[in-house]
Design a protein around this motif. Structure first.
Motif, mmCIF file in Angstrom:
data_model
loop_
_atom_site.group_PDB
_atom_site.id
_atom_site.type_symbol
_atom_site.label_atom_id
_atom_site.label_comp_id
_atom_site.label_asym_id
_atom_site.label_seq_id
_atom_site.Cartn_x
_atom_site.Cartn_y
_atom_site.Cartn_z
ATOM 1 N N ARG A 1 -13.762 36.966 17.194
ATOM 2 C CA ARG A 1 -14.385 35.959 16.255
ATOM 3 C C ARG A 1 -15.632 35.737 16.652
ATOM 4 N NH1 ARG A 1 -13.395 30.336 19.806
ATOM 5 N NH2 ARG A 1 -15.319 29.742 18.455
ATOM 6 N N GLU A 2 -16.456 34.849 15.727
ATOM 7 C CA GLU A 2 -17.823 34.687 15.998
ATOM 8 C C GLU A 2 -17.972 33.450 16.737
ATOM 9 O OE1 GLU A 2 -19.664 34.894 12.116
ATOM 10 O OE2 GLU A 2 -19.360 37.080 12.186
ATOM 11 N N VAL A 3 -19.031 33.662 17.617
ATOM 12 C CA VAL A 3 -19.394 32.266 18.386
ATOM 13 C C VAL A 3 -20.921 32.015 18.018
ATOM 14 C CG1 VAL A 3 -19.649 31.157 20.632
ATOM 15 C CG2 VAL A 3 -17.846 32.819 20.095
ATOM 16 N N LYS A 4 -21.104 31.176 17.284
ATOM 17 C CA LYS A 4 -22.482 31.032 16.285
ATOM 18 C C LYS A 4 -23.668 30.286 17.270
ATOM 19 C CE LYS A 4 -20.960 31.955 11.901
ATOM 20 N NZ LYS A 4 -20.731 31.223 10.507
ATOM 21 N N VAL A 5 -23.106 29.704 18.266
ATOM 22 C CA VAL A 5 -24.086 28.672 19.197
ATOM 23 C C VAL A 5 -23.546 28.811 20.669
ATOM 24 C CG1 VAL A 5 -24.621 27.092 17.217
ATOM 25 C CG2 VAL A 5 -22.623 26.492 18.668
ATOM 26 N N LEU B 1 -24.615 38.483 18.254
ATOM 27 C CA LEU B 1 -24.157 38.311 16.812
ATOM 28 C C LEU B 1 -25.334 38.490 15.799
ATOM 29 C CD1 LEU B 1 -22.030 37.096 14.579
ATOM 30 C CD2 LEU B 1 -22.856 34.697 15.111
ATOM 31 N N TYR B 2 -26.729 38.257 16.378
ATOM 32 C CA TYR B 2 -27.831 38.447 15.546
ATOM 33 C C TYR B 2 -28.484 39.335 16.107
ATOM 34 C CZ TYR B 2 -26.169 34.004 13.514
ATOM 35 O OH TYR B 2 -25.206 32.945 13.091
ATOM 36 N N LYS C 1 -25.445 32.604 23.881
ATOM 37 C CA LYS C 1 -26.253 32.853 22.934
ATOM 38 C C LYS C 1 -25.316 33.369 21.931
ATOM 39 C CE LYS C 1 -29.077 35.812 24.682
ATOM 40 N NZ LYS C 1 -30.128 36.714 24.734
ATOM 41 N N PRO C 2 -25.505 33.418 20.463
ATOM 42 C CA PRO C 2 -24.891 33.790 19.532
ATOM 43 C C PRO C 2 -23.839 35.214 19.868
ATOM 44 C CG PRO C 2 -26.459 32.630 18.633
ATOM 45 C CD PRO C 2 -26.868 32.866 20.009
ATOM 46 N N THR D 1 -20.581 38.258 19.039
ATOM 47 C CA THR D 1 -18.956 38.387 18.470
ATOM 48 C C THR D 1 -18.361 38.580 19.656
ATOM 49 O OG1 THR D 1 -19.873 39.404 16.387
ATOM 50 C CG2 THR D 1 -17.862 40.136 17.150
#
Length: 517
Positions: free
Chosen positions: A484-488, A516-517, A418-419, A421
């Motif tokens: 780093r952000e991994v958004k998907v 992340l969310y 899932k999204p 950091t």
């Protein structure tokens, strides 16, 4: 019971147990204490709670190096008994109300079982005794000499070979199969008895000191005082040096402990997976007597895991989530509801070249958290502010420190569910690898420390005897925190690290993730 009476009863229980541990209890004292238990239900309740408390502490601290001068440990020990000894630390003319560390170390499994035996001998909790009788077991009885012997429910001695060998010490959210025995807490179990668990967690303590945890849908049959059979399920075990050789048999393999902490899962097809968290285990194919030992036995050390297929082939286990194998833990319910951020970890190391695994610890990054599966290093804050706030409670990966030896040839693939950091902890002693920049990672400016404990790089001659406890204590290496952000949901590939030219010792990087969310 009023507070004063409770305190008096607690002190009598505590003083008697302490006398037994110190070898000072007389036959007369044992008879008087047995009579007290027989006549006073409130004292029996305190005694049973006291024994359960010792069992829990034994699981938490057995076989761990303790510094009797370590202030933090002494505080923790006193805290464990605070609710039961809330008055003065010492009453005039009496012993300390808080069991000292030295006494805890001497509190063997036999002492715990002996105490439970006294309780059953005096009648105890009748519903528990009734369920024990329904299970066909024998009740343990403490003799005047303090030795436990087994008797049938009618008072006659049990025939040799069927004496009870283990005790049910704790149960959480348990649901049994319809045809299984349903033991109560503190029930005694004997060879030949089978536990068929459908859900929940059960903890067992063998008289030899072996501690076993069953979780979920698990079949577990006690064979002897030093062995058991499981057809399917999830099992965690801790075995001290005195119980070396404890064996768990499965449809496809035999797991022989050599003094360690390990986990076993057996699938419905009989495939057996074993992971070693401390110590050494021998994993042997079933029916090994007819084959060459060298071809069918694999020795697993700390940080190694293998799976034996139904066809008898060995396969490396790449990743071990912290919720795959049961442990004795009060957060059992919490662990079962944690949603994974990283579902799997793989690398490009061939099965034949390694047996090491990556441990995925769900929501477990905290002060003094273990850092690598094959080392006893720990993550710490670099100062008294502790681990950076953004990392507290993060899901993290425990790599194996030997991974660093592959340098630029290594590829570690994270399967992001899932999204998130994503964080990488890189030692300040190594060169920043190119893949970190190319992968979109940026330096957060925060640091995290690694306590490596005694080693050839930090020998005991420096005065360090064990890992330190607490923020900023004994930090040997500082790591910069990159993110780093991994958004998907996706796969993220990390690389290796180069050996520094100016130092001999260096460490693999750390990995962590937060939503992340």
């Amino acid at each position: 019971m009023n507070r004063n009476r409770y305190e008096v009863s607690y002190c009598r229980v505590h003083d008697y147990v302490t006398s037994e541990l110190e070898g000072a209890a007389t036959a007369s004292q044992r008879r008087e204490f047995a009579a007290l238990l027989a006549s006073d239900e409130s004292v029996r309740q305190i005694y049973v709670a006291y024994m359960q408390e010792q069992t829990s502490l034994r699981w938490s601290y057995a076989n761990q190096p303790l510094d009797l001068l370590d202030e933090a440990m002494n505080e923790a020990m006193h805290g464990a008994f605070a609710s039961r000894a809330a008055t003065a630390e010492r009453r005039p003319g009496g012993r300390d109300r808080v069991l000292p560390w030295a006494a805890l170390l001497g509190f063997s499994a036999a002492a715990i079982i002996a105490g439970v035996g006294v309780w059953f001998a005096t009648g105890g909790d009748r519903p528990h005794a009734d369920r024990l009788a329904a299970a066909g077991d024998a009740a343990p009885v403490a003799t005047a000499a303090g030795v436990v012997r087994q008797v049938n429910q009618d008072g006659g001695p049990v025939q040799p070979g069927i004496a009870a060998v283990a005790t049910v010490t704790r149960m959480i959210d348990v649901r049994w199969a319809a045809d299984s025995i349903s033991p109560a807490e503190l029930s005694r179990l004997r060879p030949g008895q089978t536990l068929d668990l459908m859900a929940g967690q059960v903890e067992l303590l063998f008289d030899t000191g072996v501690e076993v945890v069953l979780e979920g849908q698990t079949h577990f049959k006690i064979l002897t005082a030093g062995s058991a059979y499981s057809q399917h399920g999830s099992i965690g075990a801790r075995v001290g040096e005195e119980a070396r050789g404890f064996t768990i048999e499965t449809p496809s393999a035999r797991v022989i402990d050599l003094g360690t902490e390990f986990g076993v899962t057996i699938s419905e097809l009989g495939e057996t997976e074993v992971a070693v968290f401390r110590g050494i285990v021998d994993l042997t194919l079933d029916g090994s007597e007819s084959r060459a030992v060298s071809s069918i036995t694999k020795r697993l050390n700390q940080g190694e895991a293998l799976r034996v297929g139904s066809n008898g082939e060995f396969h490396r286990v790449f990743a071990v989530p912290s919720d795959r194998f049961p442990t004795s833990s009060p957060d059992h319910r919490l662990r079962s509801t944690v949603s994974p951020l990283i579902s799997d970890v793989r690398d490009n190391i061939r099965d034949s070249d390694s047996k090491k695994f990556y441990k995925i610890v769900r929501g477990g990054l905290h002060e003094d958290a273990p850092a690598f599966v094959d080392r006893n290093h720990q993550w710490n804050g670099v100062d008294d502010r502790g681990i950076p706030r953004q990392l507290r409670g993060a899901e993290y990966i425990m790599p194996f420190n030997d991974d660093k030896q592959l340098r630029n040839r290594l590829e570690v693939t994270l399967y992001v569910a899932k999204p998130i950091t994503l964080f990488v902890f890189l030692s300040d002693a190594v060169t920043i690898p190119q893949w970190l920049h190319e992968g979109g990672f940026v330096d957060t400016g925060d640091d995290i420390g690694l306590d490596e404990g005694p080693s050839r790089w930090h020998p005991t001659s420096t005065g360090r005897r064990h890992l330190a406890t607490g923020e900023g204590k004994s930090v040997d290496t500082v790591f910069s925190i990159w993110k780093r952000e991994v958004k998907v949901p996706s796969e993220v590939v990390l690389g290796g690290v180069e050996r520094p030219t100016d130092i001999d010792g260096f460490n693999m990087y750390g990995i962590a993730a937060t939503p992340l969310y």
